[in-house]
Write a protein that holds these residues in place. Structure first.
Motif, PDB file in Angstrom:
ATOM      1  N   CYS A  29       0.842  -1.206   0.000  1.00 52.52           N
ATOM      2  CA  CYS A  29       0.000   0.000   0.000  1.00 52.52           C
ATOM      3  C   CYS A  29       0.879   1.258   0.000  1.00 52.52           C
ATOM      4  CB  CYS A  29      -0.922  -0.017   1.206  1.00 52.52           C
ATOM      5  SG  CYS A  29      -2.152   1.294   1.192  1.00 52.52           S
TER       6      CYS A  29
ATOM      7  N   GLN B 259      -5.233   9.516  -1.913  1.00 54.95           N
ATOM      8  CA  GLN B 259      -6.041   9.164  -0.746  1.00 54.95           C
ATOM      9  C   GLN B 259      -5.867   7.678  -0.493  1.00 54.95           C
ATOM     10  OE1 GLN B 259      -9.497  10.701   1.019  1.00 54.95           O
ATOM     11  NE2 GLN B 259      -8.318   9.285   2.260  1.00 54.95           N
ATOM     12  N   LYS B 260      -5.557   7.309   0.742  1.00 50.74           N
ATOM     13  CA  LYS B 260      -5.436   5.889   1.093  1.00 50.74           C
ATOM     14  C   LYS B 260      -6.235   5.629   2.380  1.00 50.74           C
ATOM     15  CE  LYS B 260      -0.786   5.503  -0.882  1.00 50.74           C
ATOM     16  NZ  LYS B 260       0.616   5.122  -0.673  1.00 50.74           N
ATOM     17  N   PHE B 261      -6.601   4.372   2.571  1.00 53.99           N
ATOM     18  CA  PHE B 261      -7.417   4.030   3.743  1.00 53.99           C
ATOM     19  C   PHE B 261      -6.821   2.855   4.534  1.00 53.99           C
ATOM     20  CE2 PHE B 261     -10.449   5.700   0.593  1.00 53.99           C
ATOM     21  CZ  PHE B 261     -11.070   6.699   1.335  1.00 53.99           C
TER      22      PHE B 261
ATOM     23  N   GLY C 126      -1.611   3.810   9.410  1.00 51.77           N
ATOM     24  CA  GLY C 126      -1.902   4.944   8.523  1.00 51.77           C
ATOM     25  C   GLY C 126      -0.658   5.779   8.269  1.00 51.77           C
TER      26      GLY C 126
ATOM     27  N   ALA D 204      -1.828   7.017   4.867  1.00 52.73           N
ATOM     28  CA  ALA D 204      -3.298   7.122   4.883  1.00 52.73           C
ATOM     29  C   ALA D 204      -3.719   8.101   5.970  1.00 52.73           C
ATOM     30  CB  ALA D 204      -3.916   5.753   5.167  1.00 52.73           C
TER      31      ALA D 204
ATOM     32  N   THR E 134      -5.804   0.582  -0.240  1.00 55.61           N
ATOM     33  CA  THR E 134      -6.431   0.330   1.067  1.00 55.61           C
ATOM     34  C   THR E 134      -5.809  -0.888   1.748  1.00 55.61           C
ATOM     35  OG1 THR E 134      -8.530   1.172   0.190  1.00 55.61           O
ATOM     36  CG2 THR E 134      -8.672  -0.190   2.173  1.00 55.61           C
TER      37      THR E 134
END
Ligand SMILES: Cc1cc2nc3c(=O)[nH]c(=O)nc-3n(C[C@H](O)[C@H](O)[C@H](O)COP(=O)(O)O)c2cc1C
Ligand code: SF4
Length: 558
Positions: A205, A212-214, A248, A253, A342
Motif C-alpha cells: 500500500c 487518498q489511502k485508507f 496509517g 493514509a 487500502t
C-alpha cells in the motif's frame, strides 16, 4: 461495472456514505422505502436496482425482517448448547411469533441463551428478566474470564490515554520505513484467518501511488464461537485505534474506517467512545502532536451479513454496493475502497501493532513458535468450566488451553470446531497433537483461523452439525459463484433428507460436491466449507455411515 459503482460511491466518500444512508433510511420502519431507495439512486447516480440489490442482501435492511423485534442467536455455540428452543419459547410469551427473528452470532458463546433486543445484546440468565429488559431497566453486561498464559500483549492492563499514546508520539518521530522494518522483524501475521504477514500488505500500500489511502479495520467477527475481537473493542479499544493510526502513518493514509458488525452494538458504542476520547484530547485531526500527520476515523455500522468479513465484500459493503466478493488482483492495497489503495486488517492484528512499535519487532518475534510469532487470543465457549478469552503465546499446547486455562470440559465432548465455520472439526483425541499456531493446525489437517473453540457434546449428532454448516453457508453465500451458491443448498438438502427419511447419500456424489466447492469457489466461504466436512467424514465415519449408501470408505475425493 462494480469499479464504476465504486467511483460513483467514492464521489461522496465517507461523509455522505451510501451504506450509512441505507441504515438511516431503515431506522424508522426496518427497511428503506421504495421512494427512499429511488432518491438515493438519483443522489448517487446509480440505478435503483443497485440500491435494491444492496438493501435486499442484509439481514437488517431486508424487507422480510422489518417487523422483527427480537432476534435469537442461531450461532453454532448456542446451537450445540441446546439453549435456542427454550429461549424462543420464553420469548414467545412476550412477543408474537412473527416478531422473533434469528441473528448470527452475538458473541455471547461463553454463556449462550443469547438474544438481541432494541439495540442491545443479552445472554445467560437475562431471559428471566425480560419484563425489566422490555422496560429498559436491565443491564447488558456479560462476564467472562480473561486471562493469559505466557506474555500478556493484548490483555495487558491499559494505563491511561496520555501514557498510552506516547507510543504514537515516538512513532511519529521515526520514519515510516523504520516502523515498517519493525513490523517485518516482528513476523506479525494476520489474525483474521489467512495468516498473511502485515508488513507485506503495508509495504504494498505504501508503494502504491494515491492521493487518498485508507486503513480499514475488519471488525465483522462473524465466525460463530469467536468473541475475541469483541473483547478487544469493548475492553482494549485504544490498542485497535492506535494500531490503525500507526498503520496509517506507515502507508500515508489519513483515514481509518472501522467496519463493525451489527450484532455487536456494545462494541460499536465502545469504539465510538474511544474515538471521542481521542478527539477531546486533540489526538486526532490535523497535525497530530505538532507533526504533519493527519488522521481521522469513520465508524461504519454493518447490517448483518457474514460475507462482509471477506475483505473485498467488506469494501463493496462500505461503498453501498451489494457485497459480492471481488476477483483479485487487483488487491485492495492497489485498488481498494473507492478504488483507492487500502489496507484491510483484522482487529486483533491491528491491536498487536502498538506493542511491536513500543517494545520492538524482535521482542514480539521472540514470543511464539517458528513462523507463528507473538500471542493469540482464544475464545472458549460455554462447555468449558472457565469459558472466556485467553491470550497465549503462539505454540502453546492446546491441552493447556483446554485443561488449565479453560478448566476442562463440563460435559462429555466428542469434537471441537476450532477457527470458525470454515475451520477444522477436531476430535478430542487430537488435542494432544495440537498447539495454538498456524503450522501445527495445518500439519494436522485443521485450521487455526481466528482460534475460537465451539464444543460438540457426545449427544449432538455430527450429521446435524454438518447440516448446520451447509445451511450457514447457503444463507451467507454472496451468490457470485455457482459451486457455493448452489452446492451449499444441495449439500444441506442431502443431509437433511438423510436424517428425515430413509434416503441414503451417495458418497461419490457427496464427494464430487465437496471437491467442486473446494476447487471451484472464488473465496474461502465455499472453498473452506469442505475442510470441516472432510474432517467429519474421516474422524466420525462410524457415526455417519448409516446415512450413506454402503461403501468401504466415506471419503473418495483427494
Ligand atoms: C467468508 C469469509 C469471512 C471472513 N470474515 C472475516 C472476519 O469476520 N474478520 C476478519 O478479520 N477477517 C475475515 N475474513 C478474512 C478477510 O478476508 C481478510 O483476510 C482479513 O480481514 C485480513 O486481515 P488480517 O490479515 O489482519 O487477518 C474472512 C474471509 C472469508 C473468506
Ligand atoms: S465462494 Fe460463495 S461467498 Fe465466496 S465468492 Fe463464491 S458465492 Fe460468494
Amino acid at each position: 461495472m462494480s469499479k464504476n459503482l465504486s467511483n460513483l460511491s467514492g464521489r461522496k466518500g465517507l461523509k455522505t456514505n451510501l451504506f450509512e444512508a441505507l441504515g438511516i433510511a431503515a431506522e424508522a420502519t426496518g427497511t428503506p422505502s421504495k421512494d427512499k431507495m429511488e432518491e438515493l439512486a438519483a443522489q448517487f447516480l446509480m440505478g435503483t436496482a443497485n440500491i435494491f440489490g444492496a438493501t435486499s442482501f442484509y439481514d437488517f435492511l431486508r424487507a422480510d425482517n422489518k417487523d422483527k423485534k427480537v432476534f435469537v442467536c442461531n450461532g453454532s455455540a448456542c446451537m450445540t448448547a441446546g439453549t435456542q428452543d427454550e429461549l424462543k419459547e420464553k420469548l414467545g410469551q412476550h412477543f408474537k411469533e412473527e416478531e422473533i427473528g434469528d441473528m448470527c452470532c452475538l458473541g455471547r458463546c461463553h454463556e449462550n441463551k443469547a438474544f438481541y433486543y432494541a439495540g442491545k445484546n443479552y445472554s445467560g440468565d437475562a431471559i428471566s428478566e425480560l419484563d425489566e429488559i422490555k422496560s429498559g431497566a436491565a443491564a447488558t453486561i456479560d462476564n467472562y474470564a480473561v486471562g493469559s498464559f505466557g506474555t500478556a500483549v493484548l490483555t495487558k492492563a491499559y494505563s491511561n490515554l496520555k501514557d498510552y499514546y506516547k507510543t504514537l508520539s515516538i512513532a511519529l518521530s521515526k520514519s515510516p520505513e523504520e516502523l515498517l522494518t519493525q513490523l517485518t522483524v516482528s513476523g506479525l501475521r494476520g489474525r483474521g484467518g489467512a495468516g498473511f504477514p502485515i508488513a507485506f500488505k503495508l509495504e504494498s500500500c505504501k508503494n502504491t501511488t494515491g492521493n487518498q489511502k485508507f486503513i480499514v479495520c475488519n471488525a465483522d467477527e462473524g465466525d460463530p464461537g469467536a468473541y475475541s475481537d469483541r473483547y478487544l473493542m469493548e475492553q482494549q479499544p485504544h490498542a485497535v485505534l492506535l494500531g490503525m493510526m500507526i498503520a496509517g502513518y506507515i502507508v500515508g493514509a489519513d483515514t481509518g474506517v472501522l467496519y463493525i458488525r451489527a450484532e455487536y452494538p456494545e462494541s460499536q458504542a465502545c469504539m465510538q467512545q474511544a474515538i471521542n476520547e481521542l478527539l477531546s484530547e486533540k489526538i486526532l485531526g490535523e497535525n497530530i502532536f505538532g507533526t504533519p500527520f493527519n488522521f481521522n476515523f469513520k465508524l461504519i455500522k454493518a447490517m448483518g451479513a457474514y460475507i462482509c468479513g471477506e475483505e473485498t465484500a467488506l469494501l463493496s459493503s462500505i461503498e453501498g454496493q451489494r457485497p459480492e466478493v471481488r476477483v483479485r488482483p487487483p488487491y485492495p492495497t492497489q485498488q481498494g475502497l473507492f478504488n483507492k489503495p487500502t489496507v484491510v486488517n483484522n482487529v486483533e492484528t491491528l491491536a498487536c501493532i502498538p506493542d511491536i512499535i513500543k517494545n520492538g519487532g524482535a521482542h514480539f518475534a521472540s514470543i511464539g513458535k517458528g513462523k507463528s510469532t507473538g500471542t493469540k487470543l482464544v475464545s472458549l465457549d460455554g462447555f468449558f468450566n472457565k469459558p472466556g478469552i485467553y491470550e497465549v503465546d503462539m505454540g502453546t499446547p492446546l491441552d493447556i488451553v483446554i485443561n488449565e486455562l479453560g478448566g476442562g470440559f463440563r460435559e462429555d465432548i466428542k469434537a471441537m470446531h476450532i477457527g470458525g465455520p470454515l475451520g477444522g472439526l477436531v476430535p478430542v483425541e487430537k488435542i494432544k497433537d495440537l498447539s495454538i499456531d498456524f503450522e501445527s493446525f495445518a500439519a494436522n489437517g485443521f485450521l487455526l483461523g481466528h482460534a475460537s473453540i465451539v464444543c460438540i457434546p457426545k449427544g449432538f449428532p455430527i450429521i446435524k452439525y454438518l447440516e448446520h454448516l451447509f445451511a450457514f453457508t447457503a444463507h451467507e453465500s454472496c451468490g457470485k459463484c455457482f459451486p457455493c451458491r448452489i452446492g451449499s443448498t444441495r449439500g444441506f438438502e442431502m443431509l437433511k433428507k438423510a436424517q428425515e427419511t430413509d434416503y441414503k447419500i451417495d458418497s461419490l456424489l457427496f464427494n464430487d460436491l465437496i471437491e467442486t466447492l473446494e476447487l471451484g469457489s472464488l473465496c474461502a466461504l465455499g472453498g473452506g466449507l469442505p475442510l470441516p466436512i472432510k474432517n467429519a467424514l474421516q474422524y466420525f465415519d462410524k457415526e455417519l455411515k448409516p446415512y450413506f449408501m454402503q461403501r468401504d470408505t466415506l471419503i473418495t475425493a483427494s
